[in-house]
Scaffold this active site. Structure first.
Site, PDB file in Angstrom:
ATOM      1  N   ALA A  62       0.877  -1.170   0.000  1.00  0.00           N
ATOM      2  CA  ALA A  62       0.000   0.000   0.000  1.00  0.00           C
ATOM      3  C   ALA A  62       0.911   1.214   0.000  1.00  0.00           C
ATOM      4  O   ALA A  62       2.064   1.139   0.452  1.00  0.00           O
ATOM      5  CB  ALA A  62      -0.859  -0.021   1.249  1.00  0.00           C
ATOM      6  N   GLY A  98       0.465  -4.866   1.020  1.00  0.00           N
ATOM      7  CA  GLY A  98      -0.750  -4.861   0.191  1.00  0.00           C
ATOM      8  C   GLY A  98      -0.549  -5.542  -1.159  1.00  0.00           C
ATOM      9  O   GLY A  98      -1.512  -6.021  -1.765  1.00  0.00           O
ATOM     10  N   GLU A 133      -0.945  -9.129  -0.420  1.00  0.00           N
ATOM     11  CA  GLU A 133      -2.379  -9.306  -0.113  1.00  0.00           C
ATOM     12  C   GLU A 133      -3.199  -9.304  -1.408  1.00  0.00           C
ATOM     13  O   GLU A 133      -4.161 -10.059  -1.549  1.00  0.00           O
ATOM     14  CB  GLU A 133      -2.853  -8.205   0.835  1.00  0.00           C
ATOM     15  CG  GLU A 133      -2.262  -8.390   2.237  1.00  0.00           C
ATOM     16  CD  GLU A 133      -2.591  -7.245   3.176  1.00  0.00           C
ATOM     17  OE1 GLU A 133      -2.217  -6.098   2.860  1.00  0.00           O
ATOM     18  OE2 GLU A 133      -3.243  -7.492   4.205  1.00  0.00           O
ATOM     19  N   GLU A 148       4.401  -5.281   7.414  1.00  0.00           N
ATOM     20  CA  GLU A 148       3.664  -4.212   8.117  1.00  0.00           C
ATOM     21  C   GLU A 148       4.125  -3.970   9.552  1.00  0.00           C
ATOM     22  O   GLU A 148       4.152  -2.827  10.006  1.00  0.00           O
ATOM     23  CB  GLU A 148       2.161  -4.510   8.096  1.00  0.00           C
ATOM     24  CG  GLU A 148       1.475  -4.219   6.773  1.00  0.00           C
ATOM     25  CD  GLU A 148       1.533  -5.372   5.778  1.00  0.00           C
ATOM     26  OE1 GLU A 148       2.307  -6.326   6.002  1.00  0.00           O
ATOM     27  OE2 GLU A 148       0.795  -5.313   4.775  1.00  0.00           O
TER      28      GLU A 148
HETATM   29  N1  COA Z   1       4.616   3.009  -0.614  1.00  0.00           N
HETATM   30  C1  COA Z   1       5.034   4.173  -1.159  1.00  0.00           C
HETATM   31  N2  COA Z   1       6.140   4.275  -1.895  1.00  0.00           N
HETATM   32  C2  COA Z   1       6.881   3.162  -2.085  1.00  0.00           C
HETATM   33  C3  COA Z   1       6.526   1.913  -1.543  1.00  0.00           C
HETATM   34  C4  COA Z   1       5.322   1.869  -0.775  1.00  0.00           C
HETATM   35  N3  COA Z   1       4.894   0.735  -0.237  1.00  0.00           N
HETATM   36  N4  COA Z   1       7.451   0.995  -1.884  1.00  0.00           N
HETATM   37  C5  COA Z   1       8.369   1.642  -2.628  1.00  0.00           C
HETATM   38  N5  COA Z   1       8.035   2.970  -2.741  1.00  0.00           N
HETATM   39  C6  COA Z   1       8.740   4.013  -3.473  1.00  0.00           C
HETATM   40  C7  COA Z   1       9.974   4.496  -2.706  1.00  0.00           C
HETATM   41  O1  COA Z   1       9.602   5.448  -1.731  1.00  0.00           O
HETATM   42  C8  COA Z   1      10.785   5.091  -3.837  1.00  0.00           C
HETATM   43  O2  COA Z   1      10.225   6.331  -4.192  1.00  0.00           O
HETATM   44  P1  COA Z   1      11.203   7.646  -4.422  1.00  0.00           P
HETATM   45  O3  COA Z   1      12.118   7.212  -5.543  1.00  0.00           O
HETATM   46  O4  COA Z   1      10.244   8.716  -4.793  1.00  0.00           O
HETATM   47  O5  COA Z   1      11.916   7.833  -3.143  1.00  0.00           O
HETATM   48  C9  COA Z   1      10.504   4.147  -5.003  1.00  0.00           C
HETATM   49  O6  COA Z   1       9.275   3.503  -4.676  1.00  0.00           O
HETATM   50  C10 COA Z   1      11.566   3.090  -5.203  1.00  0.00           C
HETATM   51  O7  COA Z   1      11.737   2.384  -3.985  1.00  0.00           O
HETATM   52  P2  COA Z   1      13.146   2.183  -3.254  1.00  0.00           P
HETATM   53  O8  COA Z   1      12.892   1.962  -1.807  1.00  0.00           O
HETATM   54  O9  COA Z   1      14.077   3.296  -3.616  1.00  0.00           O
HETATM   55  O10 COA Z   1      13.650   0.844  -3.947  1.00  0.00           O
HETATM   56  P3  COA Z   1      14.673  -0.221  -3.330  1.00  0.00           P
HETATM   57  O11 COA Z   1      15.027  -1.129  -4.467  1.00  0.00           O
HETATM   58  O12 COA Z   1      15.782   0.463  -2.620  1.00  0.00           O
HETATM   59  O13 COA Z   1      13.832  -1.043  -2.246  1.00  0.00           O
HETATM   60  C11 COA Z   1      11.885  -2.211  -1.395  1.00  0.00           C
HETATM   61  C12 COA Z   1      12.746  -1.851  -2.634  1.00  0.00           C
HETATM   62  C13 COA Z   1      10.638  -2.915  -1.909  1.00  0.00           C
HETATM   63  C14 COA Z   1      12.666  -3.138  -0.466  1.00  0.00           C
HETATM   64  C15 COA Z   1      11.522  -0.910  -0.655  1.00  0.00           C
HETATM   65  O14 COA Z   1      10.968   0.014  -1.584  1.00  0.00           O
HETATM   66  C16 COA Z   1      10.497  -1.091   0.456  1.00  0.00           C
HETATM   67  O15 COA Z   1      10.840  -1.588   1.513  1.00  0.00           O
HETATM   68  N6  COA Z   1       9.245  -0.669   0.199  1.00  0.00           N
HETATM   69  C17 COA Z   1       8.200  -0.699   1.208  1.00  0.00           C
HETATM   70  C18 COA Z   1       7.687  -2.115   1.383  1.00  0.00           C
HETATM   71  C19 COA Z   1       6.651  -2.146   2.471  1.00  0.00           C
HETATM   72  O16 COA Z   1       6.900  -1.935   3.630  1.00  0.00           O
HETATM   73  N7  COA Z   1       5.415  -2.432   2.057  1.00  0.00           N
HETATM   74  C20 COA Z   1       4.314  -2.589   2.955  1.00  0.00           C
HETATM   75  C21 COA Z   1       3.518  -1.360   2.999  1.00  0.00           C
HETATM   76  S1  COA Z   1       2.139  -1.559   4.084  1.00  0.00           S
END
Ligand code: COA
Length: 260
Positions: free
Chosen positions: A66, A112, A115, A135
């Site tokens: 999400a 999400g 999910e 989460e």
């Molecule tokens: N919500 C909002 N933005 C998200 C996102 C999310 N769940 N997941 C990734 N993004 C965005 C990042 O903020 C980044 O945006 P920016 O370039 O404007 O800063 C872009 O997507 C790329 O992500 P980034 O984190 O730079 O890539 P990465 O390869 O370093 O890491 C992940 C990949 C998936 C490990 C990391 O993005 C992450 O941990 N995301 C969140 C996962 C999460 O907790 N999801 C559950 C949400 S309830």
């Protein structure tokens, strides 16, 4: 119809819905959730569409969760509403859709995103895919059905560990757990998924709809799955698809289902 965050491709009777926010790893914001609801509802009503494939754009993510930026400042009331509305219009909606929905997981499926994949009728992953429900690392729990569907798919103990550690599993482990049905190379993900979708599309859409309902009934505490199956089984006998399917078998020819 043109969507801000979705791409829809129709290949014969298979519709491919691609979540298209690659710069945000296809994170599910409000607009995307609402667009998915609209698009899936429309495709479900379209008699030409027999199977829907759901995937993410790019080679990195199916859906990374999400959109955290959208709910970071929510109150208790808004948090509850977010989960309730999302479950209603997207996650439960997909699970109960008449048209089969296959998730083609092409990278990260987190929070999400996992999910969403779990709400689909089944899942196929590319070998670079990574799955998890992170989460609790954000101080919240899965709110789009993850605490219910993950134990259903992989068992309670494994689900508890994955949720509590906020960890990720790779595609191979996801297959061993039964979370995904197949793992293939990324370039094979769509061809493999389409091949399976095409096998499904040869069958009776009406019977498949009743099968989805009967299977789901077994996971619904308010109804008896076996009774639901008997009801749905009987109903099939009154359909044109049943007449065609049995007649074609007896005439030793391929069935041409009318879809009614
Ligand atoms: N919500 C909002 N933005 C998200 C996102 C999310 N769940 N997941 C990734 N993004 C965005 C990042 O903020 C980044 O945006 P920016 O370039 O404007 O800063 C872009 O997507 C790329 O992500 P980034 O984190 O730079 O890539 P990465 O390869 O370093 O890491 C992940 C990949 C998936 C490990 C990391 O993005 C992450 O941990 N995301 C969140 C996962 C999460 O907790 N999801 C559950 C949400 S309830």
């Amino acid at each position: 119809m043109k969507y801000q965050n979705l791409l829809i491709d129709q290949e014969n009777d298979i519709a491919i819905v691609t979540i298209n926010r690659p710069n945000k790893l296809n994170a599910l914001n409000k607009v995307t959730i609402e667009e998915l609801h609209k698009a899936l509802k429309k495709l479900d009503k379209d008699a030409e569409t027999k199977v829907i494939i759901l995937t993410g754009s790019g080679e990195k993510a199916f859906v990374a969760g999400a959109d955290i930026a959208e709910f970071a400042d929510f109150s208790v009331k808004k948090g509850k509403k977010l989960a309730a509305k999302g479950q209603e219009i997207l996650f439960n909606f997909i699970e109960n859709l008449s048209t089969p929905v296959i998730a083609a997981i092409n990278g990260y499926a987190l929070g999400g995103g996992l999910e969403l994949a779990m709400a689909c009728h089944f899942r196929i992953a590319s070998d670079n895919a990574k799955m998890g429900l992170p989460e609790v690392s954000l101080g919240v729990i899965p709110g789009y059905g993850g605490t219910q569907r993950l134990p259903q798919l992989i068992g309670k103990g494994r689900a508890m560990e994955l949720i509590m550690t906020a960890g990720m599993i790779d595609a191979k482990k996801a297959a061993a757990y039964g979370l995904v049905n197949h793992v293939v190379a990324l370039e094979e993900l769509m061809p493999t998924t389409k091949k399976i979708a095409s096998r499904i599309s040869n069958n009776s859409t009406v019977a498949i709809n009743y099968a989805i309902k009967a299977v789901n009934a077994g996971f619904n505490n308010d109804v008896n799955g076996y009774t639901s199956e008997i009801e749905a089984f009987g109903t099939c006998f009154g359909t044109a698809d049943f007449k065609e399917g049995t007649t074609a078998f007896l005439e030793k020819r391929k069935a041409d289902f009318p879809g009614a």
